[in-house]
Design an enzyme around this catalytic site. Sequence first.
Site, mmCIF file in Angstrom:
data_model
loop_
_atom_site.group_PDB
_atom_site.id
_atom_site.type_symbol
_atom_site.label_atom_id
_atom_site.label_comp_id
_atom_site.label_asym_id
_atom_site.label_seq_id
_atom_site.Cartn_x
_atom_site.Cartn_y
_atom_site.Cartn_z
ATOM 1 N N LYS A 233 -3.562 57.106 -27.212
ATOM 2 C CA LYS A 233 -2.644 57.358 -28.314
ATOM 3 C C LYS A 233 -3.377 58.163 -29.383
ATOM 4 C CE LYS A 233 0.664 54.834 -26.578
ATOM 5 N NZ LYS A 233 2.024 55.344 -26.326
ATOM 6 N N GLU A 287 1.863 64.242 -25.029
ATOM 7 C CA GLU A 287 3.130 63.539 -24.821
ATOM 8 C C GLU A 287 3.812 63.289 -26.161
ATOM 9 O OE1 GLU A 287 2.727 60.290 -22.135
ATOM 10 O OE2 GLU A 287 4.238 59.069 -23.136
ATOM 11 N N HIS A 363 7.663 57.299 -17.608
ATOM 12 C CA HIS A 363 7.207 56.398 -18.660
ATOM 13 C C HIS A 363 7.357 54.969 -18.169
ATOM 14 C CE1 HIS A 363 8.252 53.807 -22.240
ATOM 15 N NE2 HIS A 363 7.062 54.246 -22.560
#
Lengths: 477, 477
Positions: A233, A287, A363
């Site tokens: 992330k 992403e 996902h």
Amino acid sequence: MRPSVTELEVHDIRFPTSEQLDGSDAMNPDPDYSAAYVVLRTDAEEGTASEGTAFGGTACEGYGFVFTIGRGNDVTAAAIRSLRPHVVGRPVPLTAADLAALHRELTHDSQLRWLGPEKGVMHMAAGAVVNAAWDLAARYAAKPLWRFLAEMSPEELVELVDFRYLSDALSRDEALAILRAAEPGRAERAARLRERGYPAYTTSPGWLGYSDEKMVKLAQEAVADGFGQIKLKVGADLDEDLRRLRLAREAVGPDVRIAVDANQRWDVAEAVRWMSALAPYDPHWIEEPTSPDDVLAHAAIRAGQPVRVATGEHVANRVVFKQLLQAGAVDFVQIDAARVAGVNENLAILLLAAKYGRPVCPHAGGVGLCELVQHLAMFDFVAVSGSWDDRVIEYVDHLHEHFADPVVIEAGRYRAPTAPGFSARMYPESIAAYRYPDGPEWRTRLARQPAQGPSAPEPSAHEPSAPEPSVRQEDHQ
Amino acid sequence: MRPSVTELEVHDIRFPTSEQLDGSDAMNPDPDYSAAYVVLRTDAEEGTASEGTAFGGTACEGYGFVFTIGRGNDVTAAAIRSLRPHVVGRPVPLTAADLAALHRELTHDSQLRWLGPEKGVMHMAAGAVVNAAWDLAARYAAKPLWRFLAEMSPEELVELVDFRYLSDALSRDEALAILRAAEPGRAERAARLRERGYPAYTTSPGWLGYSDEKMVKLAQEAVADGFGQIKLKVGADLDEDLRRLRLAREAVGPDVRIAVDANQRWDVAEAVRWMSALAPYDPHWIEEPTSPDDVLAHAAIRAGQPVRVATGEHVANRVVFKQLLQAGAVDFVQIDAARVAGVNENLAILLLAAKYGRPVCPHAGGVGLCELVQHLAMFDFVAVSGSWDDRVIEYVDHLHEHFADPVVIEAGRYRAPTAPGFSARMYPESIAAYRYPDGPEWRTRLARQPAQGPSAPEPSAHEPSAPEPSVRQEDHQ
């Protein structure tokens, strides 16, 4: 006599994942992974299934859910309940034609459609019921969903798709041609899938709330476990992202792919600047660089920096996926099993991706998303795209223990499920324990919080004990 | 001591409009116009308002609503209730800064944002609460909303806007420049607005369910009443549309504008074919030719046939409006007061339209949408675009009798409201009568239907007495 759906039950299930910072990212600092979980009960009995006694003497049921991250799970549950009259009393959907009719009825109720149209809470609710019907039909047929789908004819499969709004990109005839082209190789690919499993990547190391040490350790473990790709992330702080990406790259070496995920944090210029800075560490994809609604921004970001672009987990429906492909805005199509209107709409998206030659990399994570979406990726491999090149299913090691048919990961790959259905069934004990707000796991926690009115068990944002606002004020501009 | 919001009340109000085919169109054959209606109660008392005793001795309240067309209104009500902890206990928002903070908190609750993001049920619910807060603040200030807004400084106004995802099209500085450029003429335009009213058009003649005779009669009455523009619903049958448009054109003559509205019925090729056929009757615009999510399709339709393109009533948020403008996909921007996240997000959309030089022609009708959106168009005229050229607010003569401050139409123009607030307050008698399912208007009707479980007062689609499926089967492909 043909069996009917006798009841639609809904449960508000929430897991207190925010306590561990599992799932923390630049937009979602404190998710409590949750499911608005639906059970379709029927009067079908043991032995009516086409392949014998798959149900151990119990009535045949179907399971589905909307995944949410906590507050609002009750709203989604209310939306699922509003679909009850379309389902209860209906003959159990068994065939492609039945499942096509159900999908159309749920998404074309004009009064309910007004609440989207085809997006948000109402659309996700339709998806949960559609998926529960698919689970039911596959259980009834005693086949795992991927195989139930992959054994349908191309003609049956195209009937499942709502082509409205797609014809400028994909016609029914083109879809049929894609499916027919994949038909001869189905048996060989199904055998290969059973033997080898489907490639996976893992996000477990990469949550923003984790320390460097924890991230590095988990990244090394992921490689040792056989994963060829991990994901981090990013998006809260560029210097931190540079440091974390460098540490991760050092930990896994040059040959393991590292994708990064900004969870919609940026505008166009910021995304271009940030990813240009991260590019030297060779991110496999960026992403969700920006709003999932912003087709033109994704196209601009893709053109403006060297890293390939992925999105989809929050893309509302097939119409937006269509445009992402038409505009050349994405390199990877990230379907989600529980955001669009179920298997039927995901089939439309698989066909669009095949038409435009873009790999589908689903996902997953959350609650049960891995369990569901593996079936769609495996079906895509066997009967639509016919390829697993450049394709990986996300894997996160959370909450699988609550599912009766959890995913099985071996050497960085998903094993092909063999149990009947869509792997959507949760254990009754988990449902009882984590029901919100009355399950024992929540009763204890809520008792520690300041008293609220009975209609508002949520923590108030104005109480002294309330958590921080979920997005920092300085980030709002 | 500063007053606080003491309660957030929600009412599920539905009007049985489907019985008259009012509001019928190619996608929505049987709407029951409904409102998920919110009341913000406060402990503010008479005399605390800045301009004296505007409230007749009662506590100051704020009103807002989501407009729906029947089923699912309860889902929207549940979504509004989920926002209660963000509002109750909060100091009454009085200033631009307060209203900016509330808007951000409601749209950036990360757990609730997951249910959109920024679209559908949860986003409309946030909009209803934001609008109720604006109603409250304007009532407290004893000003009609359009004036309350138009008396804010450009600096205050830009603070209301969430620029996230907009910066590739509109920066804060550009927005400020637009507002500053309009500032010198504010007083003159406000005076002109009060004197002349704001131009309107009417959709009352054009519903698909009406006979030719009724349509022609209502069209002629509209012209006699001073309207310079009417609108017809189209899209179910081309031959019928040609006949109806010809009859309408004969009835109103060449100088009255006739807009047509397909309510999302078509794909690109069908829209181009249909509008090319209707073009000889000089339609002023084609409204909602296709999916409101489909920016690229709107651009293709605009390029492919001669009639100008309008859309917006179902556009989910500022990000999609931004793209419609960036892509040159629309000629007219049709804001809706109750679909996006309230006044704040509509201000963003007004600024985007001003930046791209496109006129804003608001969608209205339904329940109370005329009452709300007139304020936004008038504020746009006074303080944003500074123009009413090519601009008209939709007007439909339905259900105004339930509102305490109904719109006033004279000679085809909306009079500028003078009562404090956002004109959003419904009469308590109307709320009591049309509450679903327990108000007397519904108790009577529901008693005539087959019994349902207590949790499912909706008519079942599988009962013999159920209405036809809302979109015909042959239209699904």
